[in-house]
Design a protein around this motif. Structure first.
Motif, PDB file in Angstrom:
ATOM      1  N   GLN A 204       0.826  -1.206   0.000  1.00 50.05           N
ATOM      2  CA  GLN A 204       0.000   0.000   0.000  1.00 50.05           C
ATOM      3  C   GLN A 204       0.858   1.252   0.000  1.00 50.05           C
ATOM      4  OE1 GLN A 204      -2.877   0.243   3.182  1.00 50.05           O
ATOM      5  NE2 GLN A 204      -3.365   2.392   2.773  1.00 50.05           N
ATOM      6  N   SER A 239      -7.379  -0.567   1.560  1.00 47.56           N
ATOM      7  CA  SER A 239      -6.391  -0.371   2.622  1.00 47.56           C
ATOM      8  C   SER A 239      -6.000  -1.730   3.185  1.00 47.56           C
ATOM      9  CB  SER A 239      -6.969   0.517   3.731  1.00 47.56           C
ATOM     10  OG  SER A 239      -6.010   0.730   4.746  1.00 47.56           O
ATOM     11  N   GLN A 432       1.375  10.343   5.749  1.00 49.10           N
ATOM     12  CA  GLN A 432       0.625  10.237   4.501  1.00 49.10           C
ATOM     13  C   GLN A 432       0.676  11.512   3.684  1.00 49.10           C
ATOM     14  OE1 GLN A 432      -3.250   8.351   4.928  1.00 49.10           O
ATOM     15  NE2 GLN A 432      -2.651   7.492   6.907  1.00 49.10           N
TER      16      GLN A 432
END
Length: 516
Positions: A204, A239, A432
């Motif tokens: 991811q 996710s 992020q």
């Protein structure tokens, strides 16, 4: 035609050929005689290579703004959005020749400063591929159908990739996957498993566009010559849920996850992980001997059947090390604090040392090797105070503080307990929001009393050219400011991150993926 000396006009088929002939005469001996340019000249391209594959060479380094392919001559011209991106690309590919379809291709700066392909009809397919990529980069899906002309997937996927490795002749480790895939963006999580007698992994990214670029560049490539071939698809998962940090799964945003037996936890620092591996890998971001489009080329990896170990030739730094060697700095302008703030965008900087006798060279110690790798990915080749900065792994494992009474002139600083660390809290949103240096900066923690003009004047006072500004509609504590260049934005971030507005308000500055 005005400006003909600075542009490659492609009004007919004869003009590009003339430009190519001139370049050939100047690149005798394989060295580029040209000063840095946004336009790069690529030679010896196999006849079946597509425009999409040419574009993928440039994607890890920044936005690709134009492409001209000369199919009959096995050549192409690739235009990057900025000189900084082109310089970063050249710095990377100069020691590690890229391969397309198992053939080396050669890249040097073009003597042209800009491409114009608008009137050339035989460039329809390369331009369709370029438009498809730009649709992803700008977050618009309106023109992604153009990518179908190159046989590409429509970029409507998420940020999770499914990786299948075939013909596994050598062991595949989690650290190896991290090294390879982190070149294309910040890797948040990895889970490895075996299914249907095949090695598989889910990976991811922080951003869906990173996943798209990685798939486009790595799908079908081999980690080692002739084996360990990657087949990459987009997962239906949005996710990944990682319960344990161990050799089969890792959440790089969490230090507190158990190892799996409920007794111990694994240090997620890749320094520890590399120390326990039998394999030493080159940094994907620029160690000599690694071909980005193909994996490890013939001769770069020397397996030893007796020991089960592999060693990489030509590696000077230590992969997995948290200390970086930063060179070609401007000795008149650079300071330990400036390096602390800039490298702190990509990790928590513990110590900085500028060399006493060579002020253009510095060591930067990050919290761990994951962050050190991230800093290399984003800052190697970046212009800083008028010079192109070079960033790689150092041979040192730590930065020693000067002994008492030792002359240092304040060139060595310890920031290990600094309040300005962005990543000290596990699971922080900062993990992020890590982006390459860009001309647009994200500002936060702006007090209500500060106006648009106040902020514009603040940045102008530091030498910045303000080209755009907007507050966030839902949160007036945040804003975007667009400056004249990436280098200006880098300087402004160093100068103004943590700027004190008074009343306990300190400005927070970071690079943005958005434009105004």
């Amino acid at each position: 035609t005005s400006g003909a000396s600075n542009r490659l006009f492609t009004m007919n088929n004869s003009t590009p050929a003339t430009g190519t002939h001139n370049e050939k005469k100047k690149i005798k001996g394989g060295k580029s005689p040209c000063s840095p340019s946004r336009v790069l000249h690529i030679r010896r391209i196999p006849s079946d290579v597509t425009g999409r594959e040419i574009i993928s060479l440039g994607l890890p380094f920044g936005k690709v703004t134009n492409l001209l392919m000369l199919k009959g001559k096995g050549q192409a011209f690739l235009e990057m959005a900025s000189i900084e991106a082109a310089v970063s690309m050249m710095n990377y590919y100069t020691p590690a020749t890229p391969h397309l379809h198992n053939q080396p291709v050669y890249i040097q700066y073009s003597n042209y400063k800009e491409l114009r392909t608008d009137n050339l009809h035989n460039q329809a397919r390369p331009q369709a591929a370029l438009q498809g990529v730009n649709a992803v980069q700008h977050g618009s899906l309106a023109i992604t159908s153009a990518l179908a002309a190159e046989g590409g997937l429509l970029p409507t996927q998420g940020s999770v990739l499914r990786i299948v490795v075939e013909n596994v002749f050598y062991p595949i480790t989690l650290e190896m996957l991290y090294q390879i895939f982190s070149k294309f963006g910040y890797v948040l999580k990895i889970v490895m498993f075996n299914k249907n007698n095949k090695f598989q992994a889910l990976l991811q990214y922080a951003d869906a566009s990173n996943a798209y670029y990685a798939k486009m560049s790595l799908d079908g490539q081999s980690i080692y010559t002739g084996c360990c071939t990657l087949h990459i698809d987009f997962s239906r998962l949005t996710s990944l849920k990682v319960k344990y940090n161990n050799d089969k799964s890792r959440d790089f945003t969490r230090n507190d996850l158990p190892f799996g037996d409920g007794q111990r936890t694994l240090d997620t620092s890749l320094a520890t992980a590399f120390a326990t591996q039998n394999t030493i890998f080159t940094s994907y971001a620029g160690a000599a001997g690694f071909a980005p489009s193909l994996g490890f080329p013939q001769g770069a990896v020397t397996p030893s059947a007796a020991s089960g170990q592999m060693t990489i030739s030509g590696v000077t730094g230590i992969p997995g090390n948290s200390v970086l060697l930063v060179s070609n700095l401007n000795p008149e302008a650079i300071t330990p604090y400036g390096l602390f703030i800039l490298f702190g965008v990509y990790g928590d900087v513990h110590r900085v040392k500028i060399m006493f006798k060579k002020r253009g060279i510095a060591l930067v110690q990050m919290a761990d090797a994951t962050q050190a790798q991230l800093a290399i990915n984003h800052l190697n080749g970046q212009r800083l105070y008028g010079r192109v900065m070079h960033t790689t792994f150092s041979k040192y494992q730590t930065i020693q503080l000067p002994r008492e009474g030792q002359e240092d002139k304040g060139l060595t600083k310890d920031y290990s307990n600094s309040r300005l660390h962005r990543f000290k809290n596990p699971g922080s949103k900062n993990f992020q929001n890590i982006f390459p240096p860009s001309a647009t900066l994200h500002l936060s923690n702006i007090p209500p009393s500060v106006t648009v003009d106040d902020l514009k004047n603040l940045f102008a006072s530091k030498g910045s050219t303000v080209k755009g500004f907007k507050f966030f509609q839902k949160d007036c504590k945040m804003a975007l400011i667009q400056l004249g260049s990436v280098e200006e934005a880098v300087h402004a971030l160093i100068e103004l991150h943590n700027h004190d507005f008074g009343e306990h308000h300190h400005l927070r500055v970071s690079f943005s993926k958005s434009t105004i």
